[in-house]
Design a protein around this motif. Structure first.
Motif, PDB file in Angstrom:
ATOM      1  N   PHE A  65       0.833  -1.200   0.000  1.00 37.41           N
ATOM      2  CA  PHE A  65       0.000   0.000   0.000  1.00 37.41           C
ATOM      3  C   PHE A  65       0.874   1.258   0.000  1.00 37.41           C
ATOM      4  O   PHE A  65       2.013   1.236   0.504  1.00 37.41           O
ATOM      5  CB  PHE A  65      -0.938  -0.028   1.199  1.00 37.41           C
ATOM      6  N   GLU A  81       0.355  -9.008   1.612  1.00 39.67           N
ATOM      7  CA  GLU A  81      -0.067  -7.613   1.628  1.00 39.67           C
ATOM      8  C   GLU A  81       0.627  -6.876   2.757  1.00 39.67           C
ATOM      9  O   GLU A  81       0.691  -7.372   3.889  1.00 39.67           O
ATOM     10  CB  GLU A  81      -1.582  -7.496   1.831  1.00 39.67           C
ATOM     11  N   ARG A  83      -0.030  -3.337   4.374  1.00 45.92           N
ATOM     12  CA  ARG A  83      -1.096  -2.356   4.284  1.00 45.92           C
ATOM     13  C   ARG A  83      -0.680  -0.972   4.781  1.00 45.92           C
ATOM     14  O   ARG A  83       0.459  -0.760   5.216  1.00 45.92           O
ATOM     15  CB  ARG A  83      -2.321  -2.874   5.032  1.00 45.92           C
ATOM     16  N   HIS A  84      -1.630  -0.051   4.735  1.00 49.07           N
ATOM     17  CA  HIS A  84      -1.374   1.359   5.017  1.00 49.07           C
ATOM     18  C   HIS A  84      -0.661   1.573   6.353  1.00 49.07           C
ATOM     19  O   HIS A  84      -1.037   1.002   7.381  1.00 49.07           O
ATOM     20  CB  HIS A  84      -2.682   2.151   5.024  1.00 49.07           C
ATOM     21  N   GLY A 101      -0.574  -5.568   8.645  1.00 47.33           N
ATOM     22  CA  GLY A 101      -1.691  -4.636   8.597  1.00 47.33           C
ATOM     23  C   GLY A 101      -1.354  -3.196   8.919  1.00 47.33           C
ATOM     24  O   GLY A 101      -0.198  -2.814   9.112  1.00 47.33           O
ATOM     25  N   ASN A 102      -2.421  -2.412   8.970  1.00 51.21           N
ATOM     26  CA  ASN A 102      -2.282  -0.975   9.194  1.00 51.21           C
ATOM     27  C   ASN A 102      -1.610  -0.683  10.532  1.00 51.21           C
ATOM     28  O   ASN A 102      -1.952  -1.251  11.566  1.00 51.21           O
ATOM     29  CB  ASN A 102      -3.647  -0.283   9.123  1.00 51.21           C
TER      30      ASN A 102
END
Length: 220
Positions: A65, A81, A83-84, A101-102
């Motif tokens: 991201f 992934e 992520r942000h 993850g975020n």
């Protein structure tokens, strides 16, 4: 003793298999992890991986991201992934189909395939086994408050790691509940569940449930 590397992991689910097999205990792999990732990354197939910045290799099927930070050295595997606002400080080997993850931070870690650290996690100086999952807000604490060397407390005895920084080793299929803290030197056996809001230290046996107050029961 269930804190040994061979008792925690199925080596078919990581590119670090041959590296990890050298060590009796998983924390012994942490000191040389940076050099191992650099060596592994330099030999990756250019048709499958892109070196997006010096010593940062990302599989072409992985999704990064825009606001994520990937520090060197780092490898992100197939289908994963990041992520942000994820912050990968470096020395991170992320396997296939993982979720970082975020606002999750990684440092000096191995994530086996299918690991999920999806929400507000800190994972430092740790190894997470196949399909292990850390609930939202759960973290590894990797430095003792007195800055002394980390010991792993087992049923039979206590093992000196010789390390100032060692967070946790999670076996395959471990589930850590939300907002739990894994204190320095935590080793959790395969197929074990940790209740939310737990404060965990030392060895937790495989196939068990770590309940509120540190009560451990075997799974039926």
């Amino acid at each position: 003793m269930s804190v040994k590397t061979v008792d925690l992991y199925d080596f078919t689910h990581t590119d670090a298999a041959e590296y990890l097999k050298k060590f009796e205990y998983p924390w012994q792999a942490l000191s040389g992890l940076k050099d191992f990732i650099i060596t592994l990354g330099s030999g990756l197939n250019n048709e499958e991986y892109s070196e997006i910045s010096p010593q940062v290799w990302v599989h072409k099927s992985a999704k990064i991201f825009p606001s994520a930070y990937l520090g060197a050295p780092c490898i992100v595997g197939e289908g994963s992934e990041v992520r942000h606002c994820a912050f990968i400080r470096g020395s991170a080997l992320i396997g296939k189909n993982c979720v970082v993850g975020n606002s999750t931070e990684l440092k000096n870690v191995i994530l086996f395939d299918n690991v999920q650290v999806p929400h507000y996690n800190y994972v430092g100086d740790s190894i997470l086994g196949f399909k292990s999952h850390m609930g939202a807000g759960s973290i590894t604490s990797n430095v003792k408050s007195d800055k002394g060397l980390v010991r792993v407390r087992c049923k039979e005895n206590s093992i000196e790691t010789g390390l100032k920084k060692f967070g946790a080793a999670l076996g395959d299929f471990v589930e850590v509940g939300c907002n739990s803290v894994l204190n320095p030197g935590t080793v959790i056996g395969r197929n074990t569940n940790v209740y939310p809001l737990s404060c965990v230290r030392g060895e937790v046996p495989a196939n068990s449930v770590y309940k509120t107050g540190g009560v451990i029961v075997s799974k039926k």
